[in-house]
Design an enzyme around this catalytic site. Structure first.
Site, PDB file in Angstrom:
ATOM      1  NE  ARG A 171      -3.352   0.021   2.962  1.00  0.00           N
ATOM      2  CZ  ARG A 171      -4.625   0.452   3.002  1.00  0.00           C
ATOM      3  NH1 ARG A 171      -5.580  -0.220   2.395  1.00  0.00           N
ATOM      4  NH2 ARG A 171      -4.933   1.539   3.662  1.00  0.00           N
ATOM      5  CG  HIS A 184      -1.061  14.528 -13.946  1.00  0.00           C
ATOM      6  ND1 HIS A 184      -1.852  13.946 -12.984  1.00  0.00           N
ATOM      7  CD2 HIS A 184      -1.121  13.707 -15.027  1.00  0.00           C
ATOM      8  CE1 HIS A 184      -2.385  12.830 -13.476  1.00  0.00           C
ATOM      9  NE2 HIS A 184      -1.948  12.671 -14.708  1.00  0.00           N
ATOM     10  CB  SER A 207       8.904  -0.686   8.678  1.00  0.00           C
ATOM     11  OG  SER A 207       9.271  -1.032   7.339  1.00  0.00           O
ATOM     12  CB  SER A 253      -4.911   1.941   7.547  1.00  0.00           C
ATOM     13  OG  SER A 253      -5.154   0.695   6.959  1.00  0.00           O
ATOM     14  CD  GLU A 298      -0.655   1.569   4.396  1.00  0.00           C
ATOM     15  OE1 GLU A 298       0.140   0.671   4.740  1.00  0.00           O
ATOM     16  OE2 GLU A 298      -1.886   1.404   4.377  1.00  0.00           O
ATOM     17  CG  ASP A 340      -3.204  14.330  -2.887  1.00  0.00           C
ATOM     18  OD1 ASP A 340      -2.486  14.039  -3.872  1.00  0.00           O
ATOM     19  OD2 ASP A 340      -4.250  13.732  -2.627  1.00  0.00           O
TER      20      ASP A 340
HETATM   21  O1  LIG Z   1       5.673   0.827   4.476  1.00  0.00           O
HETATM   22  P1  LIG Z   1       6.576  -0.336   4.731  1.00  0.00           P
HETATM   23  O2  LIG Z   1       6.961  -0.502   6.153  1.00  0.00           O
HETATM   24  O3  LIG Z   1       7.757  -0.363   3.799  1.00  0.00           O
HETATM   25  O4  LIG Z   1       5.778  -1.636   4.426  1.00  0.00           O
HETATM   26  C1  LIG Z   1       5.123  -1.922   3.270  1.00  0.00           C
HETATM   27  C2  LIG Z   1       4.146  -2.979   3.574  1.00  0.00           C
HETATM   28  O5  LIG Z   1       3.204  -2.455   4.496  1.00  0.00           O
HETATM   29  C3  LIG Z   1       1.934  -2.443   3.935  1.00  0.00           C
HETATM   30  O6  LIG Z   1       1.759  -1.201   3.298  1.00  0.00           O
HETATM   31  C4  LIG Z   1       0.863  -2.753   4.940  1.00  0.00           C
HETATM   32  O7  LIG Z   1       0.600  -1.794   5.858  1.00  0.00           O
HETATM   33  C5  LIG Z   1       1.965  -3.518   2.928  1.00  0.00           C
HETATM   34  O8  LIG Z   1       1.087  -3.308   1.909  1.00  0.00           O
HETATM   35  C6  LIG Z   1       3.395  -3.577   2.486  1.00  0.00           C
HETATM   36  O9  LIG Z   1       3.750  -4.869   2.258  1.00  0.00           O
END
Ligand SMILES: O=P(O)(O)OC[C@H]1O[C@](O)(CO)[C@@H](O)[C@@H]1O
Length: 185
Positions: A46, A60, A88, A149, A152, A160
């Site tokens: 994600r 763009h 991470s 989440s 992200e 944005d």
């Molecule tokens: O953002 P990081 O820690 O590199 O991890 C990416 C992983 O974490 C996730 O975004 C899940 O939260 C996964 O989709 C992906 O495998």
């Protein structure tokens, strides 16, 4: 609780997050992107989707932007910027990509929850975002959402906001940018 109740809870989590982001770090990243010849983004899962959506908007705006790993991605060179998107800061594929970019001599930026991680330490410039780590490791986190989440979502909104900063800088508006949007879709 119904879905809209949860939606409101997520919006509140995002509202609480904005003041925790450093304007100075954001401005430094902005300057690196402006100064780069080409910009490459990379992220896993994600985090990777968010990185791709940022690359799309950079395109763009007329920035020479690429997603690492795609067949049409250009060569990374020393005047280029690699932007790693990782909560991470320990995702192995991204560590390898960062190490390779270092040997080439380009600049590495990271947007992360973890500035003291392996990738955080490797980067020339870091934007630290709030949120919870994907493993949520037993300690208390300010989110009802699973895994990464919140991070992200914050990263999507941060990018944005950065796009609006660029639009102001380059005197672009949505109509000019739409002229660069894909029309074979
Ligand atoms: O953002 P990081 O820690 O590199 O991890 C990416 C992983 O974490 C996730 O975004 C899940 O939260 C996964 O989709 C992906 O495998």
């Amino acid at each position: 609780m119904d879905t809209i109740h949860y939606f409101n809870k997520i919006v509140k989590e995002l509202e609480h997050s904005a003041p925790l982001i450093s304007s100075d770090e954001a401005e430094t990243l902005f300057c690196h992107i402006v100064g780069a010849k080409k910009v490459f983004v990379a992220g896993a899962g994600r985090s990777g989707f968010i990185a791709k959506s940022f690359a799309m908007r950079m395109m763009h705006m007329g920035i020479d932007a690429y997603v690492v790993g795609e067949t049409v991605t250009a060569t990374f060179e020393k005047d280029d910027l690699l932007l790693l998107c990782t909560g991470s800061g320990e995702t192995k594929t991204l560590t390898a990509i960062g190490e390779k970019a270092k040997t080439v001599g380009g600049t590495i930026a990271v947007v992360t929850l973890s500035p003291l991680s392996t990738i955080g330490k490797m980067a020339n410039t870091t934007v630290t975002l709030p949120g919870a780590p994907k493993d949520q490791d037993g300690s208390h986190h300010e989110t009802i959402q699973p895994m990464g989440s919140l991070f992200e979502q914050i990263m999507l909104l941060f990018f944005d906001a950065l796009i609006l900063r660029f639009m102001h800088h380059k005197e672009l508006d949505t109509n000019k940018m739409y002229g660069k949007h894909a029309n074979l879709e």
